[in-house]
Design an enzyme around this catalytic site. Structure first.
Site, PDB file in Angstrom:
ATOM      1  N   LYS A  22      41.352 -51.231  16.100  1.00  0.00           N
ATOM      2  CA  LYS A  22      42.039 -50.262  16.967  1.00  0.00           C
ATOM      3  C   LYS A  22      41.548 -50.357  18.402  1.00  0.00           C
ATOM      4  O   LYS A  22      42.349 -50.454  19.339  1.00  0.00           O
ATOM      5  CB  LYS A  22      41.798 -48.830  16.452  1.00  0.00           C
ATOM      6  N   ASN A  23      40.236 -50.311  18.593  1.00  0.00           N
ATOM      7  CA  ASN A  23      39.741 -50.203  19.966  1.00  0.00           C
ATOM      8  C   ASN A  23      39.875 -51.511  20.748  1.00  0.00           C
ATOM      9  O   ASN A  23      39.823 -51.495  21.975  1.00  0.00           O
ATOM     10  CB  ASN A  23      38.306 -49.663  19.985  1.00  0.00           C
ATOM     11  N   CYS A 117      40.550 -37.737  21.447  1.00  0.00           N
ATOM     12  CA  CYS A 117      39.711 -36.882  20.600  1.00  0.00           C
ATOM     13  C   CYS A 117      38.728 -36.080  21.450  1.00  0.00           C
ATOM     14  O   CYS A 117      38.197 -36.587  22.434  1.00  0.00           O
ATOM     15  CB  CYS A 117      38.916 -37.729  19.617  1.00  0.00           C
ATOM     16  N   ARG A 122      34.164 -36.079  28.530  1.00  0.00           N
ATOM     17  CA  ARG A 122      34.451 -37.517  28.545  1.00  0.00           C
ATOM     18  C   ARG A 122      34.775 -37.938  29.982  1.00  0.00           C
ATOM     19  O   ARG A 122      35.927 -38.206  30.325  1.00  0.00           O
ATOM     20  CB  ARG A 122      35.583 -37.847  27.569  1.00  0.00           C
ATOM     21  N   ASP A 305      30.887 -44.084  16.017  1.00  0.00           N
ATOM     22  CA  ASP A 305      32.153 -43.899  15.286  1.00  0.00           C
ATOM     23  C   ASP A 305      31.976 -43.988  13.771  1.00  0.00           C
ATOM     24  O   ASP A 305      32.940 -43.794  13.024  1.00  0.00           O
ATOM     25  CB  ASP A 305      33.195 -44.921  15.761  1.00  0.00           C
ATOM     26  N   ARG A 397      45.942 -41.888  13.460  1.00  0.00           N
ATOM     27  CA  ARG A 397      45.793 -42.544  14.761  1.00  0.00           C
ATOM     28  C   ARG A 397      45.063 -43.868  14.618  1.00  0.00           C
ATOM     29  O   ARG A 397      45.258 -44.772  15.415  1.00  0.00           O
ATOM     30  CB  ARG A 397      44.942 -41.665  15.701  1.00  0.00           C
TER      31      ARG A 397
HETATM   32  N1  EPU Z   1      30.415 -41.880  30.157  1.00  0.00           N
HETATM   33  C1  EPU Z   1      30.128 -41.414  31.415  1.00  0.00           C
HETATM   34  N2  EPU Z   1      30.939 -41.831  32.443  1.00  0.00           N
HETATM   35  C2  EPU Z   1      31.981 -42.680  32.263  1.00  0.00           C
HETATM   36  C3  EPU Z   1      32.261 -43.144  30.964  1.00  0.00           C
HETATM   37  C4  EPU Z   1      31.458 -42.734  29.918  1.00  0.00           C
HETATM   38  O1  EPU Z   1      29.203 -40.642  31.608  1.00  0.00           O
HETATM   39  O2  EPU Z   1      32.654 -43.007  33.248  1.00  0.00           O
HETATM   40  C5  EPU Z   1      29.576 -41.468  29.004  1.00  0.00           C
HETATM   41  C6  EPU Z   1      30.350 -40.680  27.953  1.00  0.00           C
HETATM   42  O3  EPU Z   1      30.413 -39.313  28.255  1.00  0.00           O
HETATM   43  C7  EPU Z   1      29.542 -40.992  26.704  1.00  0.00           C
HETATM   44  C8  EPU Z   1      29.023 -42.416  26.937  1.00  0.00           C
HETATM   45  O4  EPU Z   1      29.117 -42.629  28.351  1.00  0.00           O
HETATM   46  O5  EPU Z   1      28.464 -40.120  26.614  1.00  0.00           O
HETATM   47  C9  EPU Z   1      29.760 -43.519  26.222  1.00  0.00           C
HETATM   48  O6  EPU Z   1      31.167 -43.431  26.475  1.00  0.00           O
HETATM   49  P1  EPU Z   1      32.111 -44.699  26.444  1.00  0.00           P
HETATM   50  O7  EPU Z   1      32.734 -44.844  27.773  1.00  0.00           O
HETATM   51  O8  EPU Z   1      31.358 -45.856  25.881  1.00  0.00           O
HETATM   52  O9  EPU Z   1      33.229 -44.242  25.403  1.00  0.00           O
HETATM   53  P2  EPU Z   1      34.800 -44.477  25.482  1.00  0.00           P
HETATM   54  O10 EPU Z   1      35.061 -45.808  26.091  1.00  0.00           O
HETATM   55  O11 EPU Z   1      35.469 -43.287  26.044  1.00  0.00           O
HETATM   56  C10 EPU Z   1      34.970 -45.772  23.214  1.00  0.00           C
HETATM   57  C11 EPU Z   1      35.751 -45.637  21.954  1.00  0.00           C
HETATM   58  C12 EPU Z   1      35.222 -44.433  21.168  1.00  0.00           C
HETATM   59  C13 EPU Z   1      33.735 -44.630  20.898  1.00  0.00           C
HETATM   60  C14 EPU Z   1      32.970 -44.897  22.199  1.00  0.00           C
HETATM   61  C15 EPU Z   1      31.512 -45.237  22.005  1.00  0.00           C
HETATM   62  C16 EPU Z   1      37.921 -46.478  22.572  1.00  0.00           C
HETATM   63  C17 EPU Z   1      39.348 -46.197  22.836  1.00  0.00           C
HETATM   64  N3  EPU Z   1      37.160 -45.428  22.275  1.00  0.00           N
HETATM   65  O12 EPU Z   1      35.169 -44.558  23.948  1.00  0.00           O
HETATM   66  O13 EPU Z   1      35.914 -44.477  19.941  1.00  0.00           O
HETATM   67  O14 EPU Z   1      33.207 -43.483  20.299  1.00  0.00           O
HETATM   68  O15 EPU Z   1      33.596 -45.989  22.907  1.00  0.00           O
HETATM   69  O16 EPU Z   1      31.394 -46.364  21.185  1.00  0.00           O
HETATM   70  O17 EPU Z   1      37.496 -47.628  22.590  1.00  0.00           O
HETATM   71  C18 EPU Z   1      36.953 -43.650  18.010  1.00  0.00           C
HETATM   72  O18 EPU Z   1      37.431 -44.788  17.835  1.00  0.00           O
HETATM   73  O19 EPU Z   1      36.975 -42.751  17.139  1.00  0.00           O
HETATM   74  C19 EPU Z   1      36.327 -43.339  19.294  1.00  0.00           C
HETATM   75  C20 EPU Z   1      36.131 -42.093  19.715  1.00  0.00           C
END
Ligand code: EPU
Length: 426
Positions: A22-23, A117, A122, A305, A397
């Protein structure tokens, strides 16, 4: 109202095939708009997050053709708008990748702030920091993020936090920028490598994906391509945890065992057996599992995850398990649902303490989010009696054909649609 009815108490046994990640898919689909030709994507999972990404691309003017359930073709050459309004973007969190993709394509983008989610705050400050480093001006107005540049120029970007989303978004934007971009403290998740491989197959020049320094030398032109997406690490991990939790014996096929090492290690620590093959893993457990201490971390650490699924598995292990959430502020909301099923778990901030109980008992529960929903399915299969899970759209999803896959392993899960109470009154 749609729900899953799970009649618990069966050991999962047999073989299951894992779908595309998915991701990876939700990053690669928006990145395809950078192409000057047709992109054929194979092993795309049939899940609602993918359908929503494709709808968004179609609404933007791309031609999207479904070749079969898991193969699509995207021709982005007719996309002319760089604006993605709220109704479109709010369908999914990963719509923020359109900021990077449109910025790379048109040197400007206006995209509504993302949905997705609720796992706590975020922020996207690291994404914006990256775009700014490439020379973009940023505005936030009326819930829309605006980015624009005369010409994107490669630059060094140091990420203050290891962010999957920021690494991906900056990589997508930098692919056509002039000169060299270096992302330091980059995330290393398997889908980051997959995205880099996809972009390189179109003619991009990206090196170092999968390490914490990624170098992107900008190119002027990207060709169409045919690309097959990697298997889903978290879907595989979910079936692994379910196999161990039900004391079953399941061979999980179409996986990359290397991506599953952190999950395998914890299952083995808990007393399950894990056997690795070239592209499959077999997980079996005979008796009650043992306690574990787990902290979620960026890859190659234990994935956040998988945290709800593994905690659920440990709800009936012997002894006291301790789970620390290292990524999200609010990822224990599902615990309340497990407690309704007889689990003994206390949460203090980002730490959960699980005192293993003899058994879980079926109850009405809800899926708080995608992975919490997967955890409820596992809990339902572990429990005696019947578990009814509502809010299953979260599960759909991210898990392809989840009912049939679990039922083929011997689970008893039914998807039912009942009229909402309001419809009944009407
Ligand atoms: N963060 C910041 N600033 C940013 C971006 C992130 O402070 O600009 C922080 C977040 O608040 C968090 C940490 O950095 O504490 C990590 O966030 P990350 O950006 O890595 O997460 P994401 O890209 O929003 C993806 C996956 C999530 C998964 C996370 C961590 C996708 C679409 N989503 O989210 O997947 O939990 O990486 O591995 O790729 C899921 O699939 O159920 C899911 C939630």
């Amino acid at each position: 109202m749609d729900k899953f009815i799970v009649r618990g108490g069966t050991r999962l046994c047999g073989e299951v095939r894992i779908s595309g990640a998915k991701n990876a898919a939700v990053a690669i689909i928006p990145a395809a708009i950078l192409s000057d030709g047709v992109c054929r994507l194979e092993n795309i999972p049939a899940i609602s997050d993918v359908t929503n990404s494709l709808i968004i691309l179609k609404e933007m003017g791309a031609e999207v053709k479904r070749i079969d359930a898991n193969t699509i073709e995207i021709d982005p050459r007719n996309i002319s708008s760089y604006i993605v309004p709220h109704e479109m973007a709010n369908r999914m969190r990963a719509s923020y990748y359109l900021i990077g993709a449109l910025l790379g394509k048109f040197s400007k983008a206006k995209v509504a702030m993302p949905g997705g989610c609720d796992l706590g705050p975020r922020p996207i400050d690291q994404h914006l920091k990256g775009f700014e480093a490439l020379g973009a001006n940023i505005t936030i107005d009326g819930g829309m993020v605006g980015v624009s540049a005369d010409r994107l120029l490669g630059a060094p970007v140091y990420l203050d936090v290891v962010s999957v989303g920021a690494t991906i978004n900056i990589m997508i934007a930098a692919v056509k920028a002039r000169g060299l971009t270096i992302i330091e403290n980059a995330a290393k998740e398997p889908h980051i490598v997959d995205l880099a491989n996809f972009l390189n197959s179109m003619g991009a020049d990206i090196r170092g994906a999968g390490t914490d320094v990624i170098k992107i030398r900008g190119v002027d032109h990207l060709d169409g391509t045919t690309y097959s997406i990697i298997p889903d690490q978290i879907e595989a991990g979910t079936y692994m945890a379910a196999a161990a939790a039900t004391r079953g014996d399941v061979t999980i096929k179409n996986v990359i065992p290397k991506h599953l090492e952190s999950i395998s290690a914890k299952l083995i620590e808990a007393g399950a057996e894990v056997i690795e093959y070239d592209d499959a893993v077999r997980v079996f457990a005979n008796g009650r599992l043992n306690k574990c201490v787990i902290k979620t971390m960026p890859h190659p650490g234990f994935p956040t995850d998988m945290q709800p699924q593994i905690s659920t598995m440990l709800a009936t292990a012997t002894g006291t398990s301790i789970i620390s959430e290292g990524i999200w502020d609010n990822r224990f909301r599902y615990v309340e649902q497990l407690v309704r099923m007889g689990a003994e778990i206390t949460v203090d901030g980002k730490v959960a303490v699980i005192s293993g109980v003899d058994e879980l008992k079926g109850a009405p529960v809800k899926a708080n989010d995608l992975r919490a929903g997967a955890a409820m399915l596992i809990a339902g299969m572990m429990a005696t009696g019947v578990t009814e899970i509502t809010d299953i759209h979260y599960i759909e999803r991210g898990y392809e054909d989840v009912v049939n896959k679990f039922c083929s392993l011997g689970a008893d899960i039914e998807r039912v649609t009942t009229p909402s109470p309001i419809a009944k009154i009407g």
